[in-house]
Enzyme design. Structure first.
Site: not given
Lengths: 484, 524
Positions: A76, A151, A175
């Site tokens: 990420k 997210s 997330s």
């Protein structure tokens, strides 16, 4: 090979059936082909990935391989990665090449895993649909007209579309779990304090926690083995004995007490999600588990409490992005204040600004007691709910998200509706508990549904086994979207 | 109208730790700009603070030295504001729960002879990080930032508004300055900014109980500026009120060249710092065991040492300690004294010198002076403590003050001075001659001993009884009239004979000896 587990890939590498360089090239090729449609990655750096793959092959040749040596992992873009552009999904860091590695990245580098690319995400992890990214929304591979969740939408999409065997994510209010649910993959947010936050760009420090997204519980266990560990550079990590998260896999579930919070099975949950979750619970009963109705009376407070505390911390955490030392600076300004204002006005997107404003407001003189202090008190009550509940059950189950993937643009102009998509996941962050989502079938229009598993503190090994047993009898997790 | 000035101080002391409060970067002063700023100090994305225990230890030391409460749990908070030299956009400080709470410091204010003792209460002392430095002068039209100072540990010490004049404020600041150096937590270097004061000043009608509106003067980095700024500010407030104006709460800066204060910001544009607990740092927990460990390593404090220097015997020493520190009267004196000088052995307890309050105060102004004095006494002997004090205070400190030096760079070592004093004690030279010898030692700079100078310059006193008697006989022989004058009652003639003897020995005769023999012979 695209559907292979981490264990299978590791075996192929160990047996020299395939090299890490070949494996890396395979996935890079797939990313190149699919990413234009899905936008799951912000940065691909073939040269750096292949250099790591060559290094991994040398480690494997020398016989020092770890189970994940040579395996491509998508990271990420919230994790600072030395020599890589690290944007956090923001224009503010669109020019930021990190001079150092996050604790999590160091762990993967140390065992010779390959960084296959940096995944797209909501800007500064603020969002539940991946639409707040400066780099554009990620598409859900099951239906590209819908969102992948957020997210960590890029990571969930990358795993779902088999552009990476596994990925890292972070979870502040859901997330990891919500995008895992919406993309039909597995994800776990460990107990707060297990994974180092050093080098993980902070959104809300007391809630942020890194964790893996993968195709199965068994893969998550291998990923957690790498990611968890005390870090002297993060004062909030815990000093615990090293745990092997695979050690419970396979233990029978006889007598497992599954708590079903009455507050979770309500009208806000859509019918197709309810059907899938109930079917999953039926499977668990067949596996020998018992269900008990429990109550988490303060569930309704989670969202308001979260949207006071998380923005409060964020408003302060994001103050360092001022255009002075790194990151985006407005091209034209008249004086210092103008530079601050323009750099931040131009560098941050709407959702980030909204949360900075909320956070600044709730910390302001005269409002602090009414909002921040009050929210902190309620946070303790929410945690207390779980402590009480775990006296009656071993594990809690429910839906990860009240709905399946919604359409792109559907909620992006309605923040309150968007915030509700994390209604089930936020409480675990507030309590610091581990939470997990695994695929539990499909709802209307063939969109994946996620089953939410909440465990007690440090019960990750048990949770992974609970998921693992389900994945032995059901194959939802092995299903793959038709990619284009 | 009679006005009363009310002053409270906030003092930022830089703690002398090797590394910064939340990072491993060095704190040494004077490195090239940004050479001592790591990613944490510059506030890079993703970095986190880790508390330096040495900084906490220094805060605990301070708390123990001022009799404060060391909070078992204290909280680090973020103070949010934007400034280019504040890298994270917030300063990590302590707000609601500081590490040190309460305590007090005794000061002596006023001029010598008319000074008064006063107890200044402390509100709190808390740990925080320093910011970087903006450099506006060195670059053409742009500002440079040096982050070397960013993250340097500070202990902000806040007093109650207990001072009533600039001289009390100076006395407090100086006592505090001496104390933090004494206990080794801060180097006290004011030029380098290691000790900086903010002064809260207000005025009120004499006799009134409520406080007036205060204005805070920021960043005073010398005692002289502190005094000037308070005096100016107080007078400005008096003039303002007397001419019918009102004081508005404000933060002001002191312009030392114009000698005036000017408003930086007032209440309307006061900053809202939006303090909240820093989620990156756990609450700071301090165990009783840790406090005890530190307590056992504390040096004897200046006031305790001053009590010891003034004491006549163990009992008066214990009484003085009780009075100073408010200990219960039933406490056994030996225990009390032992507690007071942790490091002292049983022998040290009996190092009491019966000095005057003035000498004791001068000798305990800083730890090096006190150590220097005791080193001298150790060689010369306890019975000559007063002589040692006279020489250290009257000669060494005076000379160092004239040359603006401090005792650590004294040109004469304690051993050298003791060597000189021993020659006074054993009558080899007179006090007067000793001052000449001291001059030579002072100027030679090569550690020459008093004995060597006495030898080379042949300064040895004539102390031999026979020699002095022979000289007196000669003088009596050549001055028969004065002898009979004396014996007929003209006692003044004694001084004439004394002068003649000293003249004949070119001042080297032992004056006491001369007087004694002369008296005997004149009566005979």
């Amino acid at each position: 090979m695209l559907n292979s587990s981490l264990k299978q890939l590791s075996a192929l590498l160990a047996q020299k059936e395939i090299s890490s360089v070949e494996l890396t090239c395979e996935f890079l090729k797939r990313i190149k082909a699919l990413n234009p449609n899905y936008n799951a990655f912000i940065t691909i750096n073939e040269e750096m990935s292949l250099a790591q793959a060559r290094n991994a092959d040398a480690i494997i040749a020398s016989g020092d391989a770890h189970p994940l040596t040579g395996i491509p992992i998508a990271q990420k873009d919230i994790f600072c990665t030395k020599g890589w552009l690290t944007t956090c999904g923001s224009k503010m860091l669109s020019n930021f090449i990190s001079p150092y590695d996050a604790g999590v990245i160091e762990h993967f580098n140390k065992i010779g895993a390959v960084n296959i690319g940096k995944t797209n995400m909501d800007e500064f992890a603020m969002g539940s649909s991946n639409e707040t990214s400066f780099y554009g929304p990620v598409k859900n591979p099951w239906n590209i007209a819908t969102v992948p969740g957020g997210s960590s939408g890029g990571s969930a999409c990358a795993v779902a579309a088999r552009m990476a065997p596994a990925a890292t994510g972070t979870d502040t209010g859901g997330s990891i779990r919500q995008p895992a649910a919406l993309c039909g993959v597995s994800g776990i947010k460990p107990t707060y304090g297990l994974v180092s936050r050093y080098g993980m760009i902070a959104f809300a420090s007391s809630l942020d926690q890194g964790g893996p997204i993968a195709k199965s519980a068994a893969d998550l266990a291998l990923m957690l083995n790498v990611m968890v560990g005390f870090d002297p550079r993060d004062s909030t990590t815990l000093q615990r004995e090293k745990e092997d998260y695979t050690h419970d896999l396979g233990k029978p579930l006889d007598g497992l007490r599954i708590g079903l919070p009455r507050e979770y099975f309500v009208k806000e949950m859509s019918d197709d999600v309810a059907r899938a979750v109930e079917a999953a619970i039926t499977e668990y009963r067949k596996l020998g588990a018992k269900t008990v109705e429990i109550s988490l009376p303060n569930t309704k407070l989670s969202i308001p409490v979260y949207y006071v505390l998380a923005p409060a911390e964020a408003s302060s955490n994001l103050s360092r992005f001022d255009g002075v030392r790194y990151g985006y600076r407005a091209p034209k300004y008249t004086d210092l204040n103008d530079m601050y204002q323009k750099s931040r006005a131009q560098g941050f997107g709407a959702e980030v600004k909204r949360r900075i404003l909320i956070g600044t407001y709730v910390l302001s003189h005269g409002y602090y007691d009414a909002y921040y202090i009050q929210a902190q008190k309620l946070r303790r009550l929410i945690a207390q709910d779980f402590i009480e509940a775990f006296k009656q059950c071993d594990i809690i189950m429910g839906p990860t998200s009240p709905t399946t993937a919604f359409s792109l643009g559907e909620k992006s102009n309605d923040p309150l509706r968007m915030y509700l998509s994390d209604a089930y996941t936020i409480a675990t962050n507030l309590a610091g508990l581990p939470g997990m989502s695994i695929p539990a079938g499909f709802g209307n229009e063939g969109k994946p549904v996620g089953l939410h598993i909440i465990g007690n503190y440090f019960s990750e090994a048990q949770m992974l086994n609970v998921a693992y047993q389900y994945q032995q009898v059901m194959d939802w997790h092995a299903q793959m979207p038709f990619t284009q | 109208m009679q006005w009363e000035i009310v002053v409270g101080l906030e003092v930022h002391t830089q703690l002398s730790t090797k590394s910064k409060i939340f990072s491993g970067a060095s704190t040494i002063f004077g490195a090239l700009p940004n050479a001592q700023a790591c990613l944490i100090d510059i506030g890079f994305p993703g970095v986190l603070p880790v508390l330096n225990r040495d900084a906490v230890e220094r805060a605990i030391k301070f708390g123990l030295a001022v009799g404060a409460t060391i909070n078992p749990v204290s909280i680090f908070a973020r103070k949010n504001y934007f400034y280019p030299d504040l890298p994270k956009g917030y300063q990590i400080s302590q707000y609601e729960l500081p590490v040190v709470q309460g305590g007090s410091i005794k000061i002596q204010a006023g001029h010598y002879g008319s000074e008064h003792n006063k107890n200044i209460r402390l509100t709190r002392a808390h740990l925080e990080e320093d910011a970087g430095k903006s450099l506006h002068e060195d670059f053409d039209s742009v500002t440079g930032i040096d982050f070397n100072r960013a993250g340097t540990p500070l202990l902000e010490i806040v007093s109650e508004p207990d001072m009533r004049s600039s001289s009390e404020a100076i006395a407090f600041a100086k006592t505090l300055h001496s104390l933090v150096r004494w206990i080794g937590i801060c180097d006290g270097n004011m030029q380098e900014g290691s000790f900086r004061c903010d002064a809260n000043v207000s005025i009120r009608r004499l006799g009134e109980n409520t406080l007036g509106t205060r204005r805070e003067i920021k960043n005073l980095n010398s005692f002289r500026f502190l005094q000037q700024a308070i005096d100016y500010e107080a007078q400005w407030q008096i003039d303002t009120l007397e001419s019918g104006g009102k004081i508005q709460q404000a933060t002001v800066l002191f312009d030392s060249s114009k000698r005036e204060t000017r408003v930086m910001r007032n209440k309307e544009n006061a900053q809202d710092y939006r303090y909240f607990p820093d989620p990156d740092l756990l609450p700071l927990e301090i165990s009783q065991k840790w406090i005890e460990q530190i307590n056992n390593s504390m040096p004897e404090l200046p006031m305790q040492r001053s009590c010891r220097f003034m004491a006549h015997d163990t009992t008066s020493y214990a009484d003085a300690l009780r009075e100073q520190f408010g200990t219960k009267p039933e406490t056994n004196p030996d225990i009390l004294i032992k507690q007071s000088c942790h490091m002292a052995t049983v022998n040290d307890i009996h190092k009491i010198y019966a000095l005057s309050a003035y000498d004791a105060a001068m000798l305990t102004a800083d730890i090096t002076t006190a150590d220097y004095f005791e080193e001298v006494v150790k060689i010369v002997g306890n019975t000559h403590a007063k002589l040692c004090a006279n020489w250290v205070v009257g000669e060494i400190i005076t000379r160092l003050n004239q040359e603006s030096k401090i005792i650590v760079v004294s040109l004469i070592s304690a051993q050298q001075l003791a060597g000189l004093l021993l020659r006074i004690v054993d009558g080899t030279i007179s006090g007067k001659t000793a001052k000449d010898v001291l001059n030579d030692m002072w100027n030679s700079m090569d550690g020459v001993t008093a004995d060597a100078i006495i030898e080379t310059k042949n300064l040895k006193q004539v102390s031999s009884k026979e020699e002095i008697e022979r000289i007196i006989d000669e003088i009596f022989f050549t001055n028969p009239r004065q002898v009979s004058d004396y014996r007929n009652g003209k006692v003044k003639a004694f001084n004439f004979f004394f002068g003649q003897v000293m003249k004949a020995t070119t001042g080297k005769a032992n004056p006491a000896q001369v007087k004694k023999i002369l008296a005997e012979k004149l009566i005979a």
